[in-house]
Design an enzyme around this catalytic site. Structure first.
Site, short mmCIF file in Angstrom:
data_model
loop_
_atom_site.label_atom_id
_atom_site.label_comp_id
_atom_site.label_asym_id
_atom_site.label_seq_id
_atom_site.Cartn_x
_atom_site.Cartn_y
_atom_site.Cartn_z
CE1 TYR A 55 12.92 9.91 51.03
CE2 TYR A 55 13.92 11.23 49.32
CZ TYR A 55 12.86 10.51 49.80
OH TYR A 55 11.72 10.37 49.03
CE LYS B 173 0.00 13.11 59.41
NZ LYS B 173 -1.39 13.32 58.98
CG ASP C 56 -2.74 14.56 56.20
OD1 ASP C 56 -2.20 15.62 56.56
OD2 ASP C 56 -3.29 13.79 56.99
CG ASP D 102 10.89 12.41 46.33
OD1 ASP D 102 10.70 12.77 45.17
OD2 ASP D 102 11.46 11.35 46.63
CG ASP E 78 7.69 12.98 41.31
OD1 ASP E 78 8.54 13.89 41.21
OD2 ASP E 78 7.89 11.81 40.93
#
Ligand code: NAD
Length: 331
Positions: free
Chosen positions: A124, A169, A200, A224, A228
């Site tokens: 971001y 990752k 993952d 993020d 959620d």
């Protein structure tokens, strides 16, 4: 203490007034500064917010925010991203803890963890180029950004079960090696037990074994998405609060959006916004915030709950019951 109150759009205008009434029940010395920002303001004036709004917010200590509707119009500047950047709110905090008697997709209630998401860099960064045949976004990981989020997560872990999970990752995104190394070093320096896991695997593990986790630290995009996803563990988007914390300012908002499908019907669940008030009070060092938990348990037991939880109560009825519980308890 000065609190900017931004209801925003849609159900933000329903849940924030209810949350403010709950805050008022504590009788704290808080000067509230109402601000109208977001889509409705943009439609009316052509600007979702102004530089003067930012200055007003910077003159406050904290912000209580509902939700804003977003539209993909280039002239519609993101209110949330602008505030996060201007106030340097580097830590996004999402507690994931079931409320008594309410379960989510897994039907489990044996977990209590917090996701600490780096909020200012990663994917971001805003450094990107968009072209007809090639578009790219730069993923930025800095030592400073990683250190301060790792510090925050470790201090939080110290107050809890002293366990940190670093999500990354780095096998594919080499930029994550810096994040991982800094988090490991910081955890060692604080004497916090830690482990790391690829994002993952973490997505799977959070659904299968949410009870394993205490404090989870990760970069912006991963945080993020995972946070959620974890809202589904607790049963309704209307139950999940969040805080964005910086060195100087703090910003509290329910995780949900403006929910245009139910806006104006008076049935939005105000508990996420009320739990934001609890997080605000914790940030202020107000231990009486625990009364909010008690009041929520009380309304859940009495089934004073909104339709998303299977009840028939209105937003205001839930809010009134919580406010009354607190006022009665405080005498
Ligand atoms: P949403 O969170 O607004 O709604 C998703 C679903 O959850 C809807 O069915 C809604 O009715 C339900 N829901 C959400 N909050 C609820 C509550 N408190 N009580 C009961 N049910 C609730 O997400 P969306 O529909 O994808 O987005 C709507 C608008 O909100 C979009 O413009 C989006 O960009 C914006 N949005 C804003 C924020 C924010 O301001 N922080 C966050 C997410 C989405």
């Amino acid at each position: 203490m000065k609190l900017a109150v931004i209801e925003g759009d849609g159900i933000g205008r329903e849940v924030i007034p209810v949350a403010v009434k709950v805050l008022d029940a504590f009788g704290l010395e808080i000067e509230k500064v109402p601000l109208e920002l977001g889509y409705a303001r943009w439609e009316r004036t052509g600007a979702a917010m102004s530089d003067q709004d930012i200055e007003t917010i910077k003159g406050c200590d904290a912000v209580l925010f509902g939700a804003v509707t977003t539209v993909p119009d280039p002239s519609y500047k993101s209110v949330l991203l602008t505030i996060r950047k201007e106030l340097d709110l580097y830590a996004n905090i999402r507690p994931v803890k079931p409320l008594p008697g309410v379960t989510g997709v897994t039907g489990r209630s044996d977990f209590d963890f917090i996701i600490v998401r780096e909020n200012t860099e990663g994917l971001y960064s805003g450094i990107e180029e968009i072209g007809p045949d090639l578009s790219w976004t730069k993923r930025v990981v800095t030592r400073k950004g990683s250190e301060r989020i790792a510090e925050y997560a470790c201090k939080l872990a110290k107050k809890r079960k002293n366990n940190l999970t670093i999500v990354h990752k780095s096998n594919v995104l080499k930029s994550d090696k810096l994040f991982l190394d800094v988090c490991r070093q910081t955890a060692s320096a604080h004497g916090v037990e830690y482990s790391d896991i690829l994002v993952d695997s973490m997505a799977y593990s959070l659904m299968m074994h949410p009870e394993r986790y205490d404090v989870v630290v990760t970069t912006n995009l991963f945080g993020d998405i995972l946070s959620d996803m974890c809202a589904s563990l607790v049963g309704s988007l209307g139950l999940v609060p969040s805080a964005n914390i910086g060195e100087k300012y703090a910003f509290f908002e329910p995780v949900h959006g403006s929910a245009p499908d139910i806006a104006g019907k008076g049935i939005s669940n105000p508990l996420a916004a009320i739990l934001c008030v609890k997080m605000l009070m914790e940030w202020m060092g107000q231990s009486r915030s625990l009364l909010i938990d008690e009041a929520i348990v009380d309304v859940l037991q009495k089934k004073i709950i909104t339709p998303d939880l299977g009840g028939t109560a209105s937003t205001t009825e839930v809010g009134n019951a919580i406010e009354k519980y607190i006022r009665d308890a405080l005498g």
